[in-house]
Each structure stands twice: as structure tokens, then as C-alpha cells.
Design an enzyme around this catalytic site. Structure first.
Site, PDB file in Angstrom:
ATOM      1  N   LYS A 186       0.698  -1.249  -0.025  1.00 17.53           N
ATOM      2  CA  LYS A 186      -0.060   0.120   0.029  1.00 17.53           C
ATOM      3  C   LYS A 186       0.957   1.169  -0.070  1.00 17.53           C
ATOM      4  O   LYS A 186       1.839   1.183   0.281  1.00 17.53           O
ATOM      5  CB  LYS A 186      -1.007   0.147   1.214  1.00 17.53           C
ATOM      6  CG  LYS A 186      -1.940  -1.101   1.159  1.00 17.53           C
ATOM      7  CD  LYS A 186      -2.722  -1.226  -0.040  1.00 17.53           C
ATOM      8  CE  LYS A 186      -4.282  -2.056   0.220  1.00 17.53           C
ATOM      9  NZ  LYS A 186      -4.122  -3.238  -0.065  1.00 17.53           N
TER      10      LYS A 186
HETATM   11  C1  LIG Z   1      -5.466  -4.001   0.441  1.00 15.51           C
HETATM   12  C2  LIG Z   1      -6.765  -3.802   0.671  1.00 15.51           C
HETATM   13  C3  LIG Z   1      -7.826  -4.374   1.808  1.00 15.51           C
HETATM   14  C4  LIG Z   1      -7.192  -5.110   2.827  1.00 15.51           C
HETATM   15  O1  LIG Z   1      -6.208  -4.542   3.491  1.00 15.51           O
HETATM   16  P1  LIG Z   1      -5.005  -5.801   4.341  1.00 15.51           P
HETATM   17  O2  LIG Z   1      -4.485  -4.693   5.124  1.00 15.51           O
HETATM   18  O3  LIG Z   1      -4.149  -6.457   3.229  1.00 15.51           O
HETATM   19  O4  LIG Z   1      -5.910  -6.632   5.072  1.00 15.51           O
HETATM   20  C5  LIG Z   1      -9.028  -3.907   1.728  1.00 15.51           C
HETATM   21  N1  LIG Z   1      -9.546  -3.234   0.701  1.00 15.51           N
HETATM   22  C6  LIG Z   1      -9.029  -2.787  -0.433  1.00 15.51           C
HETATM   23  C7  LIG Z   1      -9.611  -2.136  -1.392  1.00 15.51           C
HETATM   24  C8  LIG Z   1      -7.635  -3.109  -0.173  1.00 15.51           C
HETATM   25  O5  LIG Z   1      -6.760  -2.972  -1.522  1.00 15.51           O
END
Ligand SMILES: *Cc1c(COP(=O)(O)O)cnc(C)c1O
Length: 399
Positions: A186
Site C-alpha cells: 500500500k
Molecule cells: C488491501 C486492501 C484491503 C485489505 O487490507 P489488508 O491490510 O491487506 O488486510 C481492503 N480493501 C482494499 C480495497 C484493499 O486494496
């Protein structure tokens, strides 16, 4: 692109402070921790950054959704509306609460189509989760207005859009709650981690208590363990090392977005040589977190042909219609109701199927997604990479 591109001394220094304090747990150990409360500090900094009053750190973006839904009272039998183009975590969290995910079409923003949302609201709808996919804004003002008319809370899944804004206001701060992910890929990362933001103190308190086994968080002079329990909870607590890395990464977030904005402009100009190209609708380019450049070609066949040339040049784009994790018709485990649970929960209960999904249910989204291509925009873009990329696009323009 991911914050790991610019890990540096700042993250190391933060983590060392935690290791030197010897306390990894975010609560308690007041005497040992020498004033080091990294998760608490990260929450305060994140709330201030997003102009909200409260932030609750958790273990992941998936956990953030689960915690927000639960604190809003969503449970078995309820319906929660989200969009058919998102990461699986959005609907996994809904299923994990026992609720039923209902999917809307996306429009050219690649986010929730408000007109379709309106059609899918029923008496059972207990929350709406628009997703700010691929770094840019959902039509959150329209969605919020529809939700308000029906008195349904909005959770903004902002996992992919940290640092993004709409008309100056932070994404995630429009609804009852905004959720963020800091996983390894992210925009800002703590390896694993997540955050819920809100300006509703009582919602924050429920989230705070739920993610900590239901410990009441009323200040307790007697110390931890002696307090009350307003309800059952679970453990989604962030640890101090994550909070420390989060502080260092948050301080870099606006710089990351600025670098991406600049690099995205380069990608956009390079892609513009393709005849018939159009770009994803961005509601407010100034507030785009610019983690991705997304564009469309006139039809499926041309999209396939162009991307083949790009792939041959080592510059292939992501094609979401071929991706198993983000696009409704490709979620066969959801569509077929696959679950490790005896009895088929959450797809079935008491021997009866609760929900059936039709793979063809979102034709408007399909018509867009199958001619959509995406490049992830890096924070650091060396000149040789630019030259190579521009050459690949020139070649593809001859298709
Ligand atoms: C990455 C992501 C999540 C989940 O996040 P994690 O930290 O990997 O559990 C939820 N929603 C979206 C749109 C994502 O891209």
C-alpha cells in the site's frame, strides 16, 4: 506505489526507540516504556492528518473493515452494499460479520455507481461500503447523500487511497468511518496494519473496545484487567513496531503523493500516443493519490492486441478482467460459495443457501473493465525506465 520504496533512516530510528523501550504491547507497562506510546501517537497523528477527531489502529485493512462493520452493529441477516470492483477483503469482512455482500456496478470512475446503489438498497441494507479504488475518489458526496436519505451509515474503504482527497477533504473522512490498509504493497506501509478514522466519538469507543477483547476503555486508575466489559470483542491490536513505522511513513505520505503525481503525468503523456485511448474519470485530479494510471481502449479486442505488444516490450499493463482478486466475475470462490465451514456458513445456514451470485450480474462493469488497463505509478522513476516505457508505448501505438 508502495511506501517500501522509500524506507530509510526515519523508519529505523522509530523502530529502535521501541526496541530500546523493551515494550512491544500498545497498552499497559507504563513504568517500563519510558514514555514511548507509538501506536497511540500514530493514531493521534493519523486523525490530525485526515482532519478527523479519532483514529483506531488495527492489525490490517481487512480487520479495519471488520471492526468498523461490527461497531456499526452489522451482523447476521443484514445486507451490506459494496462494488463489484474491489479487493476481496471488502466482501470477506462483510461475510465475516455474517452479513450478505450485495454488489453494485462501477462507472467510469471505476468506483461505485450511485444510480445502481440506489436500486440495490433494501430494508435489510445496514451499511454501504464505497471503495476509493486505485488511489482515486469514489463519488462519495453523491453516495453519502443517498445513504443519508435512507439513514444508512457509510464506511469508506480507503485501503488504496491514503493521502487522497476530494475538494480538499481527506478520503475516508466523508462517511461514518473510513478504513485504511498499511499492508506491504500500500501507499504507506507498516508491513501489516490498518486504521479506522471517524469523528463520531461513540463509534470510535466501540471500535476501540471491540478490537481489544471488549475491555472497556474508560480510564481505569486500577490498571488493566480490572475494568468492565460492555460486550464481547476480539483481538485486532496493532503492535508498537507497526505504530513506529507508521509514524515515519505518515510523515512521508504527502511527499509520496507529490512524487506520484509527477510520475503519473509522465505515464499519462506516454500512454496518450495510443489512438482511441481515454482515461478513467478522476473527480478531482488535485486530490488524486496518483498511485495508478488507468486508461481504456475502445474495445476488448484492441485492448488485448495493444497489451500483447506492451507485454512483448516488457511493459505490460495490469488487465483487471484477467485478475482473480479484484473483479466480481473472477471470484469463483464467492460465486460458488466455497467455505471451509461445516454446514456451508456463511453462504448457507441451517441447510439452506442464504445467497446465490450470478456471474453475469454486473454487465455495465464488465463493459468497462474488459477494455481497461492500469499501470502502477512508482515513487522513484529513473530516466532509463522512462525511455524504455515511452519506446514500448510508441511501438504499441502502431497496432
Ligand atoms: C488491501 C486492501 C484491503 C485489505 O487490507 P489488508 O491490510 O491487506 O488486510 C481492503 N480493501 C482494499 C480495497 C484493499 O486494496
Amino acid at each position: 506505489m508502495p511506501g517500501f520504496e522509500i524506507f530509510g533512516e526515519e523508519e529505523k530510528k522509530q523502530v529502535l526507540e521501541v526496541l530500546e523501550s523493551g515494550v512491544l504491547f500498545r497498552y499497559e507497562f507504563a513504568a517500563q516504556r519510558q514514555g514511548v506510546w507509538k501506536v497511540l501517537e500514530f493514531e493521534k497523528a493519523f486523525a490530525a492528518y485526515t482532519d478527523t477527531t479519532h483514529a483506531q489502529a488495527v492489525t490490517s485493512g481487512s480487520a479495519a473493515l471488520k471492526v468498523a462493520l461490527t461497531a456499526l452493529g452489522v451482523g447476521a441477516g443484514d445486507e451490506v452494499i459494496t462494488q463489484g470492483f474491489t479487493f476481496v477483503a471488502t466482501w470477506e469482512a462483510i461475510l465475516d460479520c455474517g452479513a450478505i455482500p450485495v454488489f453494485t456496478e462501477v462507472d467510469l470512475t471505476l468506483n461505485m455507481d450511485p444510480a445502481d446503489l440506489e436500486k440495490k438498497i433494501t430494508a435489510k441494507t445496514k451499511a454501504i461500503i464505497p471503495v476509493h479504488m486505485l488511489g482515486a475518489q469514489a463519488r462519495i458526496e453523491e453516495i453519502k447523500a443517498i445513504a443519508d436519505r435512507h439513514n444508512i451509515p457509510v464506511i469508506e474503504d480507503t485501503a488504496q487511497a491514503a493521502g487522497g482527497r476530494l475538494h480538499g477533504r481527506h478520503l475516508g473522512s466523508f462517511g461514518a468511518c473510513g478504513t485504511f490498509s498499511f499492508d506491504a504493497v500500500k501507499t504507506m506501509t507498516t508491513g501489516e496494519g490498518g486504521m479506522c478514522i471517524t469523528s463520531d466519538e461513540s463509534l470510535w469507543r466501540r471500535m476501540s473496545e471491540y478490537q481489544d477483547h471488549g475491555h472497556d476503555h474508560v480510564p481505569n486508575p486500577g490498571g488493566r484487567g480490572g475494568e468492565g466489559r460492555p460486550f464481547v470483542g476480539f483481538n485486532f491490536r496493532m503492535m508498537e513496531i507497526q505504530g513506529a513505522i507508521g509514524l515515519a511513513q505518515l510523515a512521508k505520505l504527502d511527499g509520496i503523493v507529490a512524487a506520484q503525481q509527477e510520475n503519473k503525468q509522465f505515464f499519462k503523456e506516454a500512454v496518450s500516443v495510443l489512438s482511441g485511448v481515454s482515461f478513467r474519470e478522476i473527480l478531482d485530479p488535485v486530490g488524486d493519490s496518483a498511485t495508478f494510471l488507468t486508461f481504456m481502449l475502445p474495445d476488448k479486442e484492441r485492448t488485448t492486441a495493444v497489451n500483447q505488444v506492451l507485454r512483448d516490450q516488457g511493459a505490460g499493463a495490469v488487465r483487471w478482467s484477467e485478475n482473480g482478486w479484484h473483479y466480481y466475475p473472477n471470484w469463483e470462490h464467492l460465486l460458488e460459495g466455497k467455505t471451509p465451514c461445516h454446514g456451508g456458513w456463511p453462504f448457507s445456514a441451517h441447510g439452506k443457501r442464504r445467497v446465490l451470485y450470478d456471474p453475469q450480474a454486473l454487465p455495465a462493469s464488465a463493459a468497462i473493465i474488459e477494455r481497461t488497463l492500469t499501470y502502477q505509478v512508482p515513487i522513484i522513476l529513473p530516466d532509463e525506465q522512462k525511455t524504455k516505457f515511452a519506446a514500448a508505448l510508441k511501438k504499441a501505438a502502431q497496432v
